[in-house]
Design an enzyme around this catalytic site. Structure first.
Site, PDB file in Angstrom:
ATOM      1  N   LYS A   1      -4.598  -3.387  -1.680  1.00 48.51           N
ATOM      2  CA  LYS A   1      -4.802  -3.388  -0.229  1.00 48.51           C
ATOM      3  C   LYS A   1      -4.455  -2.024   0.413  1.00 48.51           C
ATOM      4  O   LYS A   1      -3.821  -1.168  -0.227  1.00 48.51           O
ATOM      5  CB  LYS A   1      -3.946  -4.510   0.376  1.00 48.51           C
ATOM      6  CG  LYS A   1      -4.391  -5.912  -0.066  1.00 48.51           C
ATOM      7  CD  LYS A   1      -3.573  -7.002   0.640  1.00 48.51           C
ATOM      8  CE  LYS A   1      -4.061  -8.394   0.259  1.00 48.51           C
ATOM      9  NZ  LYS A   1      -3.327  -9.458   0.983  1.00 48.51           N
TER      10      LYS A   1
ATOM     11  N   TYR B   1     -12.572 -13.213   3.995  1.00 52.61           N
ATOM     12  CA  TYR B   1     -11.440 -14.068   4.385  1.00 52.61           C
ATOM     13  C   TYR B   1     -11.875 -15.244   5.270  1.00 52.61           C
ATOM     14  O   TYR B   1     -11.036 -15.817   5.969  1.00 52.61           O
ATOM     15  CB  TYR B   1     -10.363 -13.242   5.080  1.00 52.61           C
ATOM     16  CG  TYR B   1      -9.491 -12.465   4.115  1.00 52.61           C
ATOM     17  CD1 TYR B   1      -8.666 -13.123   3.205  1.00 52.61           C
ATOM     18  CD2 TYR B   1      -9.473 -11.079   4.100  1.00 52.61           C
ATOM     19  CE1 TYR B   1      -7.866 -12.427   2.314  1.00 52.61           C
ATOM     20  CE2 TYR B   1      -8.670 -10.372   3.204  1.00 52.61           C
ATOM     21  CZ  TYR B   1      -7.867 -11.052   2.326  1.00 52.61           C
ATOM     22  OH  TYR B   1      -7.073 -10.366   1.446  1.00 52.61           O
TER      23      TYR B   1
ATOM     24  N   ARG C   1       4.550  -7.612  -5.713  1.00 56.80           N
ATOM     25  CA  ARG C   1       4.954  -7.746  -4.311  1.00 56.80           C
ATOM     26  C   ARG C   1       6.449  -7.545  -4.123  1.00 56.80           C
ATOM     27  O   ARG C   1       6.874  -6.986  -3.105  1.00 56.80           O
ATOM     28  CB  ARG C   1       4.473  -9.090  -3.777  1.00 56.80           C
ATOM     29  CG  ARG C   1       2.961  -9.081  -3.493  1.00 56.80           C
ATOM     30  CD  ARG C   1       2.412 -10.454  -3.283  1.00 56.80           C
ATOM     31  NE  ARG C   1       1.057 -10.453  -2.736  1.00 56.80           N
ATOM     32  CZ  ARG C   1       0.278 -11.529  -2.688  1.00 56.80           C
ATOM     33  NH1 ARG C   1       0.718 -12.686  -3.153  1.00 56.80           N
ATOM     34  NH2 ARG C   1      -0.934 -11.453  -2.181  1.00 56.80           N
TER      35      ARG C   1
ATOM     36  N   ASN D   1       0.974  -6.843   1.906  1.00 58.92           N
ATOM     37  CA  ASN D   1       1.580  -7.254   0.639  1.00 58.92           C
ATOM     38  C   ASN D   1       0.855  -6.717  -0.598  1.00 58.92           C
ATOM     39  O   ASN D   1       0.910  -7.307  -1.670  1.00 58.92           O
ATOM     40  CB  ASN D   1       1.754  -8.783   0.603  1.00 58.92           C
ATOM     41  CG  ASN D   1       0.433  -9.524   0.697  1.00 58.92           C
ATOM     42  OD1 ASN D   1      -0.625  -8.913   0.752  1.00 58.92           O
ATOM     43  ND2 ASN D   1       0.504 -10.845   0.694  1.00 58.92           N
TER      44      ASN D   1
ATOM     45  N   HIS E   1      -4.336  -8.562  -3.519  1.00 59.86           N
ATOM     46  CA  HIS E   1      -4.960  -9.881  -3.423  1.00 59.86           C
ATOM     47  C   HIS E   1      -5.326 -10.338  -4.824  1.00 59.86           C
ATOM     48  O   HIS E   1      -5.699  -9.520  -5.663  1.00 59.86           O
ATOM     49  CB  HIS E   1      -6.244  -9.822  -2.580  1.00 59.86           C
ATOM     50  CG  HIS E   1      -7.141 -11.015  -2.785  1.00 59.86           C
ATOM     51  ND1 HIS E   1      -6.978 -12.177  -2.089  1.00 59.86           N
ATOM     52  CD2 HIS E   1      -8.167 -11.228  -3.658  1.00 59.86           C
ATOM     53  CE1 HIS E   1      -7.889 -13.065  -2.507  1.00 59.86           C
ATOM     54  NE2 HIS E   1      -8.620 -12.504  -3.451  1.00 59.86           N
TER      55      HIS E   1
ATOM     56  N   GLU F   1     -15.720 -14.778  -5.222  1.00 69.64           N
ATOM     57  CA  GLU F   1     -15.254 -13.479  -4.719  1.00 69.64           C
ATOM     58  C   GLU F   1     -15.840 -12.324  -5.535  1.00 69.64           C
ATOM     59  O   GLU F   1     -16.186 -11.280  -4.983  1.00 69.64           O
ATOM     60  CB  GLU F   1     -13.723 -13.438  -4.751  1.00 69.64           C
ATOM     61  CG  GLU F   1     -13.095 -14.394  -3.736  1.00 69.64           C
ATOM     62  CD  GLU F   1     -11.574 -14.434  -3.817  1.00 69.64           C
ATOM     63  OE1 GLU F   1     -10.972 -15.180  -3.014  1.00 69.64           O
ATOM     64  OE2 GLU F   1     -10.974 -13.749  -4.670  1.00 69.64           O
TER      65      GLU F   1
HETATM   66  P1  ATP Z   1      -4.189 -13.199  -1.259  1.00 66.86           P
HETATM   67  O1  ATP Z   1      -5.235 -14.208  -0.812  1.00 66.86           O
HETATM   68  O2  ATP Z   1      -4.238 -11.905  -0.478  1.00 66.86           O
HETATM   69  O3  ATP Z   1      -4.148 -13.006  -2.722  1.00 66.86           O
HETATM   70  P2  ATP Z   1      -2.230 -15.242  -1.063  1.00 66.86           P
HETATM   71  O4  ATP Z   1      -3.247 -16.124  -1.733  1.00 66.86           O
HETATM   72  O5  ATP Z   1      -0.882 -15.121  -1.658  1.00 66.86           O
HETATM   73  O6  ATP Z   1      -2.760 -13.782  -0.902  1.00 66.86           O
HETATM   74  P3  ATP Z   1      -3.118 -16.429   1.409  1.00 66.86           P
HETATM   75  O7  ATP Z   1      -2.434 -17.639   1.950  1.00 66.86           O
HETATM   76  O8  ATP Z   1      -4.446 -16.578   0.758  1.00 66.86           O
HETATM   77  O9  ATP Z   1      -2.081 -15.677   0.455  1.00 66.86           O
HETATM   78  O10 ATP Z   1      -3.241 -15.384   2.611  1.00 66.86           O
HETATM   79  C1  ATP Z   1      -4.134 -14.295   2.524  1.00 66.86           C
HETATM   80  C2  ATP Z   1      -3.464 -13.056   3.056  1.00 66.86           C
HETATM   81  O11 ATP Z   1      -3.226 -13.230   4.442  1.00 66.86           O
HETATM   82  C3  ATP Z   1      -2.080 -12.762   2.466  1.00 66.86           C
HETATM   83  O12 ATP Z   1      -2.118 -12.061   1.270  1.00 66.86           O
HETATM   84  C4  ATP Z   1      -1.470 -11.931   3.568  1.00 66.86           C
HETATM   85  O13 ATP Z   1      -1.933 -10.577   3.503  1.00 66.86           O
HETATM   86  C5  ATP Z   1      -2.009 -12.600   4.824  1.00 66.86           C
HETATM   87  N1  ATP Z   1      -1.089 -13.616   5.333  1.00 66.86           N
HETATM   88  C6  ATP Z   1      -0.842 -14.838   4.786  1.00 66.86           C
HETATM   89  N2  ATP Z   1       0.062 -15.517   5.504  1.00 66.86           N
HETATM   90  C7  ATP Z   1       0.395 -14.717   6.546  1.00 66.86           C
HETATM   91  C8  ATP Z   1       1.269 -14.825   7.665  1.00 66.86           C
HETATM   92  N3  ATP Z   1       1.994 -15.928   7.866  1.00 66.86           N
HETATM   93  N4  ATP Z   1       1.339 -13.769   8.510  1.00 66.86           N
HETATM   94  C9  ATP Z   1       0.602 -12.668   8.332  1.00 66.86           C
HETATM   95  N5  ATP Z   1      -0.247 -12.494   7.309  1.00 66.86           N
HETATM   96  C10 ATP Z   1      -0.353 -13.490   6.423  1.00 66.86           C
HETATM   97 MG    MG Z   2      -5.287 -16.278  -1.075  1.00 67.15          MG
END
Ligand code: ATP
Ligand code: MG
Length: 140
Positions: free
Chosen positions: A11, A51, A104, A114, A117, A128
């Site tokens: 990212k 997303y 992370r 973070n 992805h 994807e």
């Molecule tokens: P990713 O999809 O990026 O691999 P993930 O599956 O661990 O991460 P998801 O729940 O899919 O997490 O959320 C997608 C992304 O949205 C997260 O990686 C983060 O960058 C952002 N995100 C998730 N939760 C929050 C939150 N509460 N506040 C801000 N950003 C968030």
């Molecule tokens: Mg995710």
């Protein structure tokens, strides 16, 4: 265990800090092989589409803004149990909860910034990957 493919993204917070190599080392050390890779800058429409599943979440607009704020590295990773293995080496979404030694835990700045992805299921990985790469860009 089956040989799988998963989509990985480094990212903008990580490209900005010049740590893509350190992240890739962790992925490769976990037994994942990069079989496709490109550095791109997403347009808003591309980040929104990627997303789309999070469209109703309160963080959606911020997430799209963040993911278009700088270059990202798109990668297809291949290996045994690649979806789960990648998520294991990534660590929990919130770096405060991420296990020591994970990407992370070491590199993420916040729950949003973070660093990486990873697809969360083989089905989503296939979607994807198709969204981000043409077949002839997956070179092994
Ligand atoms: P990713 O999809 O990026 O691999 P993930 O599956 O661990 O991460 P998801 O729940 O899919 O997490 O959320 C997608 C992304 O949205 C997260 O990686 C983060 O960058 C952002 N995100 C998730 N939760 C929050 C939150 N509460 N506040 C801000 N950003 C968030
Ligand atoms: Mg995710």
């Amino acid at each position: 265990m089956a040989i799988e493919r998963t989509l990985s993204i480094i990212k903008p917070d990580a490209t900005a800090r010049n740590i893509t190599g350190r992240i890739i080392t962790k992925l490769e050390d976990a037994g994942l092989r990069i079989i496709a890779q490109k550095r791109v800058r997403w347009r808003t429409s591309e980040a929104q589409k990627f997303y789309e599943v999070h469209k109703e979440r309160p963080f959606y607009d911020d997430l799209v803004a963040f993911m278009t704020s700088g270059p990202i590295v798109l990668q297809v990773l291949e290996g045994e149990d690649a979806v789960a293995r990648n998520r294991e080496v990534m660590g929990a979404t919130n770096p405060a909860d991420a296990a020591p030694g994970t990407i992370r835990a070491e590199f993420a700045e916040s729950i949003e910034r973070n660093s990486v992805h990873g697809s969360d299921s083989p089905e989503n990985a296939a979607k994807e990957i198709a969204l981000c790469f043409s077949d002839d860009e997956i070179v092994g």
